[in-house]
Design a protein around this motif. Structure first.
Motif, PDB file in Angstrom:
ATOM      1  N   GLU A 195       0.818  -1.212   0.000  1.00 48.16           N
ATOM      2  CA  GLU A 195       0.000   0.000   0.000  1.00 48.16           C
ATOM      3  C   GLU A 195       0.850   1.260   0.000  1.00 48.16           C
ATOM      4  N   SER A 196       2.148   1.149   0.327  1.00 55.28           N
ATOM      5  CA  SER A 196       3.012   2.329   0.290  1.00 55.28           C
ATOM      6  C   SER A 196       3.452   2.687  -1.124  1.00 55.28           C
ATOM      7  N   VAL A 197       3.297   1.756  -2.060  1.00 56.74           N
ATOM      8  CA  VAL A 197       3.647   2.041  -3.447  1.00 56.74           C
ATOM      9  C   VAL A 197       2.577   2.945  -4.037  1.00 56.74           C
ATOM     10  N   HIS A 198       2.980   4.049  -4.626  1.00 59.24           N
ATOM     11  CA  HIS A 198       2.030   5.026  -5.143  1.00 59.24           C
ATOM     12  C   HIS A 198       1.185   4.410  -6.254  1.00 59.24           C
ATOM     13  N   PRO A 199      -0.115   4.728  -6.278  1.00 58.54           N
ATOM     14  CA  PRO A 199      -0.987   4.167  -7.333  1.00 58.54           C
ATOM     15  C   PRO A 199      -0.528   4.496  -8.748  1.00 58.54           C
ATOM     16  N   SER A 200       0.219   5.592  -8.899  1.00 57.42           N
ATOM     17  CA  SER A 200       0.691   5.937 -10.234  1.00 57.42           C
ATOM     18  C   SER A 200       1.626   4.873 -10.796  1.00 57.42           C
ATOM     19  N   GLN A 201       2.325   4.143  -9.918  1.00 65.01           N
ATOM     20  CA  GLN A 201       3.199   3.079 -10.381  1.00 65.01           C
ATOM     21  C   GLN A 201       2.397   1.975 -11.069  1.00 65.01           C
ATOM     22  N   ARG A 202       1.301   1.590 -10.443  1.00 61.25           N
ATOM     23  CA  ARG A 202       0.434   0.575 -11.044  1.00 61.25           C
ATOM     24  C   ARG A 202      -0.216   1.108 -12.320  1.00 61.25           C
ATOM     25  N   ALA A 203      -0.634   2.381 -12.280  1.00 61.10           N
ATOM     26  CA  ALA A 203      -1.272   2.969 -13.464  1.00 61.10           C
ATOM     27  C   ALA A 203      -0.296   3.052 -14.636  1.00 61.10           C
ATOM     28  N   ALA A 204       0.967   3.395 -14.336  1.00 63.68           N
ATOM     29  CA  ALA A 204       1.967   3.456 -15.395  1.00 63.68           C
ATOM     30  C   ALA A 204       2.219   2.073 -15.987  1.00 63.68           C
ATOM     31  N   ALA A 205       2.243   1.060 -15.136  1.00 64.00           N
ATOM     32  CA  ALA A 205       2.440  -0.301 -15.636  1.00 64.00           C
ATOM     33  C   ALA A 205       1.268  -0.743 -16.506  1.00 64.00           C
ATOM     34  N   ARG A 206       0.074  -0.373 -16.101  1.00 61.68           N
ATOM     35  CA  ARG A 206      -1.103  -0.730 -16.903  1.00 61.68           C
ATOM     36  C   ARG A 206      -1.092  -0.004 -18.240  1.00 61.68           C
ATOM     37  N   SER A 207      -0.631   1.243 -18.242  1.00 67.95           N
ATOM     38  CA  SER A 207      -0.584   1.999 -19.496  1.00 67.95           C
ATOM     39  C   SER A 207       0.424   1.423 -20.478  1.00 67.95           C
ATOM     40  N   LEU A 208       1.405   0.678 -19.965  1.00 65.88           N
ATOM     41  CA  LEU A 208       2.393   0.037 -20.830  1.00 65.88           C
ATOM     42  C   LEU A 208       1.929  -1.317 -21.351  1.00 65.88           C
ATOM     43  N   GLY A 209       0.718  -1.705 -20.969  1.00 65.99           N
ATOM     44  CA  GLY A 209       0.162  -2.945 -21.472  1.00 65.99           C
ATOM     45  C   GLY A 209       0.241  -4.118 -20.528  1.00 65.99           C
ATOM     46  N   LEU A 210       0.731  -3.912 -19.293  1.00 66.32           N
ATOM     47  CA  LEU A 210       0.818  -5.009 -18.334  1.00 66.32           C
ATOM     48  C   LEU A 210      -0.548  -5.293 -17.735  1.00 66.32           C
ATOM     49  N   THR A 211      -0.802  -6.537 -17.455  1.00 65.16           N
ATOM     50  CA  THR A 211      -2.033  -6.902 -16.764  1.00 65.16           C
ATOM     51  C   THR A 211      -1.898  -6.584 -15.277  1.00 65.16           C
ATOM     52  N   ASN A 212      -3.004  -6.706 -14.550  1.00 68.63           N
ATOM     53  CA  ASN A 212      -2.950  -6.459 -13.109  1.00 68.63           C
ATOM     54  C   ASN A 212      -1.976  -7.398 -12.419  1.00 68.63           C
ATOM     55  N   ARG A 213      -1.969  -8.666 -12.831  1.00 67.12           N
ATOM     56  CA  ARG A 213      -1.045  -9.627 -12.240  1.00 67.12           C
ATOM     57  C   ARG A 213       0.399  -9.266 -12.561  1.00 67.12           C
ATOM     58  N   GLN A 214       0.666  -8.898 -13.803  1.00 74.96           N
ATOM     59  CA  GLN A 214       2.022  -8.529 -14.186  1.00 74.96           C
ATOM     60  C   GLN A 214       2.479  -7.258 -13.480  1.00 74.96           C
ATOM     61  N   ALA A 215       1.575  -6.285 -13.350  1.00 74.48           N
ATOM     62  CA  ALA A 215       1.932  -5.049 -12.648  1.00 74.48           C
ATOM     63  C   ALA A 215       2.252  -5.330 -11.186  1.00 74.48           C
ATOM     64  N   LEU A 216       1.475  -6.217 -10.574  1.00 77.37           N
ATOM     65  CA  LEU A 216       1.738  -6.571  -9.182  1.00 77.37           C
ATOM     66  C   LEU A 216       3.067  -7.293  -9.043  1.00 77.37           C
ATOM     67  N   ARG A 217       3.354  -8.198  -9.943  1.00 76.23           N
ATOM     68  CA  ARG A 217       4.553  -9.017  -9.832  1.00 76.23           C
ATOM     69  C   ARG A 217       5.816  -8.239 -10.185  1.00 76.23           C
ATOM     70  N   HIS A 218       5.785  -7.448 -11.240  1.00 77.10           N
ATOM     71  CA  HIS A 218       7.004  -6.825 -11.748  1.00 77.10           C
ATOM     72  C   HIS A 218       7.216  -5.387 -11.273  1.00 77.10           C
ATOM     73  N   VAL A 219       6.175  -4.729 -10.789  1.00 74.62           N
ATOM     74  CA  VAL A 219       6.291  -3.319 -10.424  1.00 74.62           C
ATOM     75  C   VAL A 219       6.035  -3.100  -8.936  1.00 74.62           C
ATOM     76  N   VAL A 220       4.906  -3.584  -8.433  1.00 82.22           N
ATOM     77  CA  VAL A 220       4.493  -3.264  -7.066  1.00 82.22           C
ATOM     78  C   VAL A 220       5.282  -4.082  -6.039  1.00 82.22           C
ATOM     79  N   LEU A 221       5.299  -5.403  -6.196  1.00 82.57           N
ATOM     80  CA  LEU A 221       5.932  -6.254  -5.184  1.00 82.57           C
ATOM     81  C   LEU A 221       7.425  -5.993  -5.017  1.00 82.57           C
ATOM     82  N   PRO A 222       8.213  -5.810  -6.096  1.00 81.72           N
ATOM     83  CA  PRO A 222       9.637  -5.520  -5.869  1.00 81.72           C
ATOM     84  C   PRO A 222       9.869  -4.271  -5.029  1.00 81.72           C
ATOM     85  N   GLN A 223       9.098  -3.213  -5.279  1.00 82.69           N
ATOM     86  CA  GLN A 223       9.252  -1.994  -4.480  1.00 82.69           C
ATOM     87  C   GLN A 223       8.792  -2.221  -3.042  1.00 82.69           C
ATOM     88  N   ALA A 224       7.683  -2.944  -2.887  1.00 80.78           N
ATOM     89  CA  ALA A 224       7.144  -3.173  -1.546  1.00 80.78           C
ATOM     90  C   ALA A 224       8.106  -3.982  -0.689  1.00 80.78           C
TER      91      ALA A 224
END
Length: 306
Positions: A195-224
Motif C-alpha cells: 500500500e506504500s507504493v504510489h498508485p501511479s506506479q500501477r497505473a503506469a504499468a497498466r498503461s504500458l500494457g501489463l495486466t494487473n497480475r504482471q503489474a503486481l509481480r514486476h512493479v508493485v511487489l519488488p518496491q514493496a
C-alpha cells in the motif's frame, strides 16, 4: 579563466594560468576552518571520554550492588556455576541446531504464506471480498492469540484428535504453530509495503500494457519488499528467539537441553548458558538489521531508489 564542464583548456597563456591556479597548487584551508575542525575533534574526544567514564562508573556501581547483596553467594552458586556451565554448553549447542533448522524452514514458510495473505488482502474488486475477509480474519486472530497458547493448542491439541495421517511430531507441530503466528505479522508488513507504493506506479504499468497480475509481480511487489526489508528482518530476529518455545511440546532444542540438566541438578546455570547462546546468535542478526536500515535511510535521504 573560467572553464565550464566539458570544455577543454587551450594551450598558451591560459594554460599557464591553469597550471598556476589549478589543483596542482593544493588547497590551503583558512584559519577559521582549521579552528572549527580542531574544535570538532576536541569535542569528539571529550564525548568519547565522558561516555567511557560514565559506562565504567555504571558498571562498577552495578557490580558493587550485586556482589554486596546478602544472597549473592547462593545466587552465584545457583546461576553462575562454572562446573554446570561446562556440562551444559555442548548439550545446549547440540540442541541449538534444532532451533537453527526451525528458523530457516519456518522463516521461508512464513515469508511465502505472509506474502500470499498480504496479496489476498489487497486484491481489488467485489468478487474477492470473501478472500479479503478471510485474510483479514486470519491476521486479526493470530496476531491477537498469544504465541504460547497457539503452541499449546497445536502441539497438545492436534495429537489428542488422533487424526489419521496427521503427524504428532512436536517439532513439526511447533514449527506449524510458529508459522501460523508469524505469517500473520509478516502479512501485515507486506501489506503495508504494497500500500506504500504510489498508485501511479500501477497505473503506469497498466498503461504500458501489463495486466494487473504482471503489474503486481514486476512493479508493485519488488518496491514493496525492498521498502519492508528492515521490519522483515526484525520479525526474523523475533522468530529466532521464539523457536525456543517449541520445547513445551518435548522437542529437545537448546532450551529443553538446558531444562533437562536443571531438572537433574537443580542448578539453573544451564538456563544462563542457553540464554547467552541465543543472545550470541541474535546480536549479529540485529546489527545486520540496523546496518540495512541505516543504509536505506541514507539512500532515501540522497534521493536514491529503495
Amino acid at each position: 579563466m573560467t572553464v565550464t564542464k566539458g570544455e577543454s583548456v587551450p594551450e598558451g597563456a591560459d594554460g599557464e594560468a591553469d597550471m598556476t591556479g589549478g589543483a596542482g597548487d593544493g588547497y590551503v584551508p583558512s584559519e577559521r576552518r582549521l579552528e572549527r575542525e580542531r574544535y570538532k575533534r576536541a569535542r569528539a574526544r571529550r564525548a568519547t571520554a565522558v561516555a567511557a567514564l560514565s559506562t565504567l562508573v555504571t558498571a562498577v556501581v552495578l557490580y558493587v550492588v550485586v556482589i554486596s547483596a546478602p544472597g549473592w553467594p547462593r545466587t552465584k552458586e545457583t546461576f553462575f556455576s562454572a562446573q554446570y556451565a561446562r556440562e551444559a554448553f555442548p548439550k545446549v549447542l547440540q540442541g541449538l541446531w534444532l532451533n537453527v533448522r526451525l528458523l530457516v524452514i519456518c522463516g521461508a514458510a512464513v515469508l511465502v504464506l505472509g506474502m500470499l495473505i498480504a496479496i489476498a488482502r489487497t486484491l481489488r474488486g467485489p468478487v474477492f471480498f470473501p478472500l479479503r475477509v478471510l485474510a483479514a480474519a486470519y491476521t486479526d486472530f493470530f496476531r491477537g492469540l498469544p504465541l504460547i497458547i497457539n503452541l499449546m493448542i497445536v502441539v497438545l491439541g492436534v495429537p489428542a484428535l488422533r487424526l489419521q495421517g496427521v503427524t504428532v511430531d512436536p517439532v513439526l507441530l511447533g514449527g506449524t504453530a510458529l508459522t501460523l503466528t508469524y505469517s500473520a505479522y509478516v502479512a501485515e508488513v507486506f501489506r503495508a509495503g504494497i500500500e506504500s507504493v504510489h498508485p501511479s506506479q500501477r497505473a503506469a504499468a497498466r498503461s504500458l500494457g501489463l495486466t494487473n497480475r504482471q503489474a503486481l509481480r514486476h512493479v508493485v511487489l519488488p518496491q514493496a519488499v525492498r521498502r519492508q526489508v528492515p521490519p522483515l528482518l526484525n520479525d526474523l530476529v523475533s522468530l529466532q528467539k521464539d523457536t525456543g518455545l517449541v520445547s513445551i511440546g518435548g522437542a529437545v532444542d537448546a532450551v529443553r537441553a538446558a531444562d533437562i540438566i536443571v531438572g537433574r541438578s537443580l542448578n539453573y546455570t544451564p538456563y544462563i548458558v542457553a540464554g547467552l547462546v541465543f543472545v550470541a546468535l541474535t546480536i549479529p542478526m540485529t546489527r545486520f538489521t540496523d546496518w540495512v536500515t541505516a543504509r536505506m535511510d541514507r539512500q532515501r535521504a540522497q534521493g536514491g531508489s529503495l
